[in-house]
Design a protein around this motif. Structure first.
Motif, short mmCIF file in Angstrom:
data_model
loop_
_atom_site.label_atom_id
_atom_site.label_comp_id
_atom_site.label_asym_id
_atom_site.label_seq_id
_atom_site.Cartn_x
_atom_site.Cartn_y
_atom_site.Cartn_z
N MET A 1 31.19 11.01 -73.39
CA MET A 1 31.79 9.86 -72.73
C MET A 1 33.22 10.19 -72.34
N VAL A 2 33.68 9.51 -71.33
CA VAL A 2 35.03 9.71 -70.80
C VAL A 2 35.79 8.39 -70.92
N GLU A 3 37.02 8.49 -71.40
CA GLU A 3 37.86 7.32 -71.59
C GLU A 3 38.85 7.20 -70.43
N LEU A 4 38.96 6.00 -69.87
CA LEU A 4 39.94 5.69 -68.83
C LEU A 4 40.91 4.66 -69.39
N TYR A 5 42.13 4.72 -68.93
CA TYR A 5 43.15 3.76 -69.35
C TYR A 5 43.64 3.03 -68.11
N ALA A 6 43.70 1.71 -68.19
CA ALA A 6 44.04 0.90 -67.03
C ALA A 6 45.39 0.22 -67.20
N TYR A 7 46.12 0.18 -66.10
CA TYR A 7 47.42 -0.48 -66.04
C TYR A 7 47.38 -1.51 -64.92
N LEU A 8 47.89 -2.68 -65.19
CA LEU A 8 48.02 -3.73 -64.18
C LEU A 8 49.50 -3.86 -63.84
N ASP A 9 49.81 -3.76 -62.54
CA ASP A 9 51.21 -3.74 -62.14
C ASP A 9 51.35 -4.36 -60.75
N ASP A 10 52.06 -5.47 -60.66
CA ASP A 10 52.31 -6.14 -59.38
C ASP A 10 51.06 -6.31 -58.54
N GLY A 11 49.99 -6.78 -59.16
CA GLY A 11 48.76 -7.06 -58.44
C GLY A 11 47.89 -5.86 -58.15
N ARG A 12 48.25 -4.69 -58.61
CA ARG A 12 47.40 -3.52 -58.40
C ARG A 12 46.92 -2.99 -59.74
N GLN A 13 45.77 -2.35 -59.70
CA GLN A 13 45.17 -1.78 -60.90
C GLN A 13 45.17 -0.26 -60.75
N VAL A 14 45.71 0.40 -61.76
CA VAL A 14 45.80 1.86 -61.75
C VAL A 14 45.05 2.40 -62.97
N LEU A 15 44.18 3.36 -62.74
CA LEU A 15 43.45 4.02 -63.82
C LEU A 15 44.08 5.37 -64.10
N ARG A 16 44.07 5.75 -65.37
CA ARG A 16 44.55 7.07 -65.78
C ARG A 16 43.45 7.73 -66.61
N MET A 17 43.24 9.01 -66.38
CA MET A 17 42.27 9.74 -67.19
C MET A 17 42.74 11.17 -67.40
N ASP A 18 42.18 11.80 -68.42
CA ASP A 18 42.49 13.18 -68.75
C ASP A 18 41.44 14.07 -68.09
N GLY A 19 41.82 14.77 -67.04
CA GLY A 19 40.90 15.64 -66.33
C GLY A 19 40.68 16.98 -67.01
N THR A 20 41.35 17.20 -68.14
CA THR A 20 41.17 18.47 -68.86
C THR A 20 40.11 18.35 -69.95
N GLN A 21 39.55 17.17 -70.14
CA GLN A 21 38.60 16.93 -71.22
C GLN A 21 37.18 16.72 -70.70
N GLY A 22 36.60 17.75 -70.13
CA GLY A 22 35.19 17.70 -69.78
C GLY A 22 34.86 17.38 -68.35
N PHE A 23 35.66 16.62 -67.64
CA PHE A 23 35.34 16.28 -66.26
C PHE A 23 36.61 16.09 -65.45
N LEU A 24 36.71 16.85 -64.37
CA LEU A 24 37.87 16.76 -63.47
C LEU A 24 37.41 16.12 -62.17
N PRO A 25 37.80 14.88 -61.89
CA PRO A 25 37.36 14.20 -60.67
C PRO A 25 37.93 14.85 -59.41
N ASP A 26 37.24 14.63 -58.31
CA ASP A 26 37.71 15.03 -56.99
C ASP A 26 37.76 13.77 -56.13
N SER A 27 37.94 13.93 -54.83
CA SER A 27 38.04 12.77 -53.94
C SER A 27 36.80 11.89 -53.97
N MET A 28 35.62 12.51 -53.99
CA MET A 28 34.36 11.75 -54.01
C MET A 28 34.26 10.91 -55.28
N THR A 29 34.53 11.52 -56.42
CA THR A 29 34.38 10.79 -57.67
C THR A 29 35.53 9.80 -57.88
#
Length: 111
Positions: A1-29
């Motif tokens: 499983m992969v953990e994402l961390y979410a931040y809410l800031d001025d009406g926008r939602q930003v996700l953060r993830m560690d791309g060094t732990q098993g899966f490195l996303p690209d533009s498609m993902t």
């Protein structure tokens, strides 16, 4: 499983993830993750791609466009904690990996 961390800031939602732990996303993902209907839903994805000694991030917009981190991104990363976290199922991670490999295969075939 992969953990994402979410931040809410001025009406926008930003996700953060560690791309060094098993899966490195690209533009498609990044598009899959940011999709509000079939993914987690976000305006931006920040992917940790560095090391503890040399931290670095890659930023993606919801449409998969890759760009440099902004001052707002750095401010979010400096916060003590995220607003909430999301755990991706192994099935969703496999779907992202398949989509990413198909995208890379199709891109290579066109070139």
């Amino acid at each position: 499983m992969v953990e994402l961390y979410a931040y809410l800031d001025d009406g926008r939602q930003v996700l953060r993830m560690d791309g060094t732990q098993g899966f490195l996303p690209d533009s498609m993902t990044a598009r899959m993750l940011c999709d509000r209907k079939g993914g987690v839903g976000a305006d931006r994805l920040l992917v940790f791609t560095g090391t503890e000694a040399v931290p670095s991030f890659t930023a993606y917009l919801a449409d998969g466009t890759q760009e440099e981190l902004t001052a707002e991104d750095y401010a979010l990363l400096a916060r003590a904690e995220e607003d909430y976290s999301v755990t991706l199922t192994d099935d969703f991670v496999r779907r992202m990996q398949r989509a990413s490999s198909r995208d890379h295969h199709e891109t290579a075939a066109v070139a």
